[in-house]
Design a protein around this motif. Sequence first.
Motif, PDB file in Angstrom:
ATOM      1  N   GLY A 722       0.784  -1.220   0.000  1.00 33.29           N
ATOM      2  CA  GLY A 722       0.000   0.000   0.000  1.00 33.29           C
ATOM      3  C   GLY A 722       0.818   1.272   0.000  1.00 33.29           C
ATOM      4  N   SER A 723       2.143   1.151   0.048  1.00 31.37           N
ATOM      5  CA  SER A 723       2.996   2.341   0.139  1.00 31.37           C
ATOM      6  C   SER A 723       3.523   2.810  -1.214  1.00 31.37           C
ATOM      7  CB  SER A 723       4.184   2.061   1.076  1.00 31.37           C
ATOM      8  OG  SER A 723       5.010   1.039   0.538  1.00 31.37           O
ATOM      9  N   SER A 724       3.000   2.269  -2.311  1.00 35.64           N
ATOM     10  CA  SER A 724       3.389   2.755  -3.640  1.00 35.64           C
ATOM     11  C   SER A 724       2.171   2.706  -4.548  1.00 35.64           C
ATOM     12  CB  SER A 724       4.514   1.904  -4.239  1.00 35.64           C
ATOM     13  OG  SER A 724       4.050   0.599  -4.566  1.00 35.64           O
ATOM     14  N   ALA A 725       2.184   3.549  -5.585  1.00 36.72           N
ATOM     15  CA  ALA A 725       1.061   3.577  -6.520  1.00 36.72           C
ATOM     16  C   ALA A 725       0.913   2.235  -7.227  1.00 36.72           C
ATOM     17  CB  ALA A 725       1.264   4.698  -7.535  1.00 36.72           C
ATOM     18  N   GLU A 726       2.048   1.630  -7.599  1.00 34.16           N
ATOM     19  CA  GLU A 726       1.993   0.335  -8.277  1.00 34.16           C
ATOM     20  C   GLU A 726       1.432  -0.740  -7.354  1.00 34.16           C
ATOM     21  OE1 GLU A 726       4.697   2.189  -8.025  1.00 34.16           O
ATOM     22  OE2 GLU A 726       4.946   2.985 -10.061  1.00 34.16           O
ATOM     23  N   GLY A 727       1.876  -0.720  -6.101  1.00 35.72           N
ATOM     24  CA  GLY A 727       1.387  -1.706  -5.148  1.00 35.72           C
ATOM     25  C   GLY A 727      -0.095  -1.556  -4.876  1.00 35.72           C
ATOM     26  N   ARG A 728      -0.557  -0.304  -4.768  1.00 39.28           N
ATOM     27  CA  ARG A 728      -1.988  -0.089  -4.527  1.00 39.28           C
ATOM     28  C   ARG A 728      -2.819  -0.556  -5.718  1.00 39.28           C
ATOM     29  NH1 ARG A 728       0.320   4.507  -2.017  1.00 39.28           N
ATOM     30  NH2 ARG A 728       0.083   5.820  -3.866  1.00 39.28           N
ATOM     31  N   ALA A 729      -2.323  -0.323  -6.937  1.00 38.77           N
ATOM     32  CA  ALA A 729      -3.041  -0.792  -8.124  1.00 38.77           C
ATOM     33  C   ALA A 729      -3.133  -2.313  -8.138  1.00 38.77           C
ATOM     34  CB  ALA A 729      -2.348  -0.285  -9.386  1.00 38.77           C
ATOM     35  N   GLN A 730      -2.049  -2.970  -7.716  1.00 39.08           N
ATOM     36  CA  GLN A 730      -2.044  -4.427  -7.666  1.00 39.08           C
ATOM     37  C   GLN A 730      -3.015  -4.931  -6.597  1.00 39.08           C
ATOM     38  OE1 GLN A 730      -0.839  -6.342  -9.749  1.00 39.08           O
ATOM     39  NE2 GLN A 730      -0.413  -8.347  -8.860  1.00 39.08           N
ATOM     40  N   LEU A 731      -3.036  -4.283  -5.437  1.00 38.66           N
ATOM     41  CA  LEU A 731      -3.977  -4.670  -4.389  1.00 38.66           C
ATOM     42  C   LEU A 731      -5.416  -4.539  -4.872  1.00 38.66           C
ATOM     43  CD1 LEU A 731      -2.462  -3.126  -1.125  1.00 38.66           C
ATOM     44  CD2 LEU A 731      -2.648  -5.548  -1.692  1.00 38.66           C
ATOM     45  N   GLU A 732      -5.714  -3.456  -5.559  1.00 38.22           N
ATOM     46  CA  GLU A 732      -7.073  -3.265  -6.071  1.00 38.22           C
ATOM     47  C   GLU A 732      -7.435  -4.347  -7.080  1.00 38.22           C
ATOM     48  OE1 GLU A 732      -7.793   0.652  -7.529  1.00 38.22           O
ATOM     49  OE2 GLU A 732      -7.074   1.637  -5.695  1.00 38.22           O
ATOM     50  N   LYS A 733      -6.443  -4.758  -7.874  1.00 46.00           N
ATOM     51  CA  LYS A 733      -6.699  -5.784  -8.883  1.00 46.00           C
ATOM     52  C   LYS A 733      -7.038  -7.125  -8.250  1.00 46.00           C
ATOM     53  CE  LYS A 733      -4.513  -8.168 -12.781  1.00 46.00           C
ATOM     54  NZ  LYS A 733      -3.315  -8.246 -13.657  1.00 46.00           N
ATOM     55  N   ILE A 734      -6.299  -7.499  -7.203  1.00 44.37           N
ATOM     56  CA  ILE A 734      -6.481  -8.840  -6.650  1.00 44.37           C
ATOM     57  C   ILE A 734      -7.439  -8.882  -5.460  1.00 44.37           C
ATOM     58  CG2 ILE A 734      -4.197  -9.544  -7.442  1.00 44.37           C
ATOM     59  CD1 ILE A 734      -3.192  -9.306  -4.601  1.00 44.37           C
ATOM     60  N   MET A 735      -7.680  -7.716  -4.808  1.00 41.32           N
ATOM     61  CA  MET A 735      -8.536  -7.702  -3.621  1.00 41.32           C
ATOM     62  C   MET A 735      -9.812  -6.900  -3.795  1.00 41.32           C
ATOM     63  SD  MET A 735      -5.833  -7.349  -0.433  1.00 41.32           S
ATOM     64  CE  MET A 735      -7.149  -7.503   0.765  1.00 41.32           C
ATOM     65  N   GLY A 736      -9.809  -5.949  -4.735  1.00 43.23           N
ATOM     66  CA  GLY A 736     -10.922  -5.029  -4.862  1.00 43.23           C
ATOM     67  C   GLY A 736     -10.527  -3.648  -4.386  1.00 43.23           C
ATOM     68  N   ASP A 737     -11.425  -2.688  -4.531  1.00 40.35           N
ATOM     69  CA  ASP A 737     -11.170  -1.299  -4.155  1.00 40.35           C
ATOM     70  C   ASP A 737     -12.038  -0.947  -2.948  1.00 40.35           C
ATOM     71  OD1 ASP A 737     -10.899   1.430  -3.890  1.00 40.35           O
ATOM     72  OD2 ASP A 737     -11.059   1.856  -6.023  1.00 40.35           O
ATOM     73  N   PRO A 738     -11.409  -0.649  -1.789  1.00 37.49           N
ATOM     74  CA  PRO A 738     -12.214  -0.331  -0.597  1.00 37.49           C
ATOM     75  C   PRO A 738     -13.174   0.832  -0.796  1.00 37.49           C
ATOM     76  CG  PRO A 738      -9.914  -0.676  -0.012  1.00 37.49           C
ATOM     77  CD  PRO A 738      -9.967  -0.634  -1.501  1.00 37.49           C
ATOM     78  N   ARG A 739     -12.846   1.735  -1.716  1.00 38.80           N
ATOM     79  CA  ARG A 739     -13.728   2.877  -1.938  1.00 38.80           C
ATOM     80  C   ARG A 739     -15.021   2.457  -2.632  1.00 38.80           C
ATOM     81  NH1 ARG A 739      -8.433   5.900  -4.151  1.00 38.80           N
ATOM     82  NH2 ARG A 739      -8.429   3.886  -5.231  1.00 38.80           N
ATOM     83  N   LYS A 740     -14.995   1.287  -3.291  1.00 41.59           N
ATOM     84  CA  LYS A 740     -16.185   0.781  -3.984  1.00 41.59           C
ATOM     85  C   LYS A 740     -16.722  -0.498  -3.347  1.00 41.59           C
ATOM     86  CE  LYS A 740     -14.251   2.450  -8.385  1.00 41.59           C
ATOM     87  NZ  LYS A 740     -13.764   2.008  -9.729  1.00 41.59           N
ATOM     88  N   ASP A 741     -15.841  -1.275  -2.765  1.00 45.08           N
ATOM     89  CA  ASP A 741     -16.202  -2.616  -2.297  1.00 45.08           C
ATOM     90  C   ASP A 741     -16.135  -2.740  -0.778  1.00 45.08           C
ATOM     91  OD1 ASP A 741     -16.246  -3.358  -5.064  1.00 45.08           O
ATOM     92  OD2 ASP A 741     -14.069  -3.601  -5.001  1.00 45.08           O
ATOM     93  N   MET A 742     -16.385  -1.663  -0.074  1.00 44.74           N
ATOM     94  CA  MET A 742     -16.226  -1.665   1.373  1.00 44.74           C
ATOM     95  C   MET A 742     -17.129  -2.699   2.042  1.00 44.74           C
ATOM     96  SD  MET A 742     -14.700  -0.569   4.027  1.00 44.74           S
ATOM     97  CE  MET A 742     -13.872   0.967   3.579  1.00 44.74           C
TER      98      MET A 742
END
Length: 847
Positions: A722-742
């Motif tokens: 979660g500490s880099s833009a690339e890492g956050r994009a990867q997290l969203e890809k494999i886990m979902g986006d907390p802003r949409k999927d809370m």
Amino acid sequence: MRLATWRAFACLRGEVCAAGMAMLLCVFASMVPMDAAAMRRIDPGEDPKLAPDEGLVVLSVDANAPVSSIHVKRADGGTAEVLNYIGPGRDSRLYATRAGDYRWAQVNLTAWWYRSRFELDEAEFRFTVAPGKITYPGDLVLRLDSMTSARMHVANRSLPIIDWLEKDHGALYPRLSFGYAGQYPDPFPEFYRAARTGRVEPAEKLNEGREPPKPGALALTAEVMWKPNRVADFALNGPGDLLAEAVRDDKGTWGLDLVDLKLGRSQRVLTTKNEFDSLRWKDARTLITSNGSAGTSYHVFDVGPSDGTTRPVRHRPINGSGRVVDLLPDEPGVILFEGFDSRGELVVHRIELEGDKAITSFQSAKSRDRLNRGATHDIAWYADGRGRLRAATLWRDETYVLVHGMDGVFHDVMEYRAEPVFTPVSLSWDGDMMYGYSEEGRAQRDLVAFDPTTRKITRTVFSKPGVDIAGAVFNDRREPVAARYYQSGRLVTEYFDDAGKQLDRTLQAAFPGRTVAVVDRSSDNRQLVLWVDGTDRSPQLYHLDVAAKRASLLEEVAPWLADRTFAPVHVLNVKAADGLAVDAFLTLPPGGGKRPLVVFPHGGPIGISDTLHFNRDVQFLASQGYAVLQVNFRGSDGYGKQFREAGHRNYGRAIEDDIDAALRAALASYPLDESRMCVLGASYGGYSALVSALRWPGRFRCAVSMSGVSDRVLRFTASDAGSSAEGRAQLEKIMGDPRKDMAEMQATSPLYHVKELTLPLMLVHGREDNRVDFEHTRRLVRMLNLEGRPPVVLAFPGMGHSFEDPMAQDIAWTGIAGFLQQYLGAPAAPATTAASASATPAAPGGG
């Protein structure tokens, strides 16, 4: 995690500063806010009156060493506050300030001889202060490696901040809303506030966990099982007559042993307290080693002729730390070396391995001698077979960049991102080609050749449908000769030529039922060093004389385990609920009657898998009489791209369905006691253990989570990913986006369902875990205590995500053994007799 580099604005050590007074004034100026009225600090107990456009903000720093000052700036660039004299540990301060956008902007380290400044400008360091509320932008975590190197990231650790506010600002916290202000929302503060309402217990009491019960007598103790391997590294010379080994003794002392394979004799040539990093033969009689005593230090050993018993060895250190770029095999007595000179600049130059004294490294190198020209911000170089610098890794704009070229002219090839199109492994002999892995536009990860000039893959070297390549074997000319992959957990080495295929058939016949891999070889391929292990056999090193068709045992990698009998593994091929084929491995200890079972999901969950190598975790559990079930659920590595991506956004759902299908199949086919089962895992496996306990209440007697996730949303705001833009994009890809999927994330987060989490729990976690922050365990312990069900807790100061320290492993697994005994009973442990005869290889046959 951000790897910060330094900028020096004053004197360097060893240089004369002609402007010492100017430097002193500059240092003091940096400690004074540019706009002292921008933020005003709120003292403990103070109840400030806020203007309509004002809010409160908690500025919290967690540092491992003293920091001179940290600047916080407004969005317009003006300095809002300077935090001065920050000591080790957590330093939290409350401020009133105008609502708006701010950022952690600058970190300063100052000493009488040096000043370093770290600039922070990535998105993770920005935050917004809301009016009329208490804003918490996360802890600024600083891990200083030196005065010129630091690791920095922001971690959401709201629970200790809430505790601090309740204690020091008790009038403010109850009446003002408190919220995290990072890249993603965090529902926990409000969830916790509601749960805490009306409760008067002090926070310290709610942090406590129970001690793990002490186990009864163990057939195999954790201390013995996790004792570090005796053999840590090895290297065979070109002629194949000398083997160098890095070994360690019971006291932690390291030794460098030289084994004469023709005479069958070994001699110690160096004893040190420092662990060896690598062993490499420059030529038939020159060995180069490195260790990590201070940076990386190198040593050269010249081996003389044998007198029939020993060989004379001359030892010379290479002064200064650095890295060998290339051994220059075609140039006797010369290597390419890189390291930082006295000005902090990377220098690549040639080192002559001559003379009787210590070898001078880059410390005497002049700028005119440097070979690395044409690329700035360089951190590592790579040479072709002729010793020409052809590629380099740069650190540019907070990103690693690969460049390629020659004669000082280099062009960008690629940036290293979370999912690169191509992952380089080796540079070809002529330096014009790279070999590596790619799954771009493919159904699996393949071994490919890549043209760095055109930035295109030119050919597929090896591909196997539905199977991910795990590694490659290269010859002395840097050409790939074999690919390695796992098939149903078993390591396979597939050679490209007939001679290699025949060799592999010979090895499989010589070591039936074992995993065997060639890990080093002589220049003529007639002398081989083999790594041999099995699910029920600890690793061994063998010497194979191909011409003589003779295999001889060189070393037991862990000799204290060699005479023990371990439990065998059964492979299950299971159909998941949606028809997906899934592999599972059941380790079944000997004994009569039904065995109690430990379900043991692996971490990841994406890109990780269980294999049929010797597994200390599994065999430790089996040594106590427990059967152990491992499952390569969807998302696991090795089964192709579609299988891996099937795990995306299936946390707590289809992944656990796969485990459930494997568990049902195992219960139906093997003597397992369904009434005595526990679930245990680490990282994602720890999360899976908690989720499984929630999804199937009453199925398990207990659950153990090691370094486990309890709050899916927290992975986005307190982790290295979660500490880099690339890492956050990867997290969203494999886990979902907390802003949409809370809602879905909270539904599959154990933290928000502690009322249903009623079975006995054990939590094991390192307090310096950057992958799964300790905040996961801290929050879960707090909520369980509010429910009156304190878990068993082992929290390790200074430990990260993995428990590699033998003492920590001993404490953790001994505690787990006691916990399992308490809830599964203490089954009769299997006998620990001499290892079975199948561990002895058959004589390699011809054919």
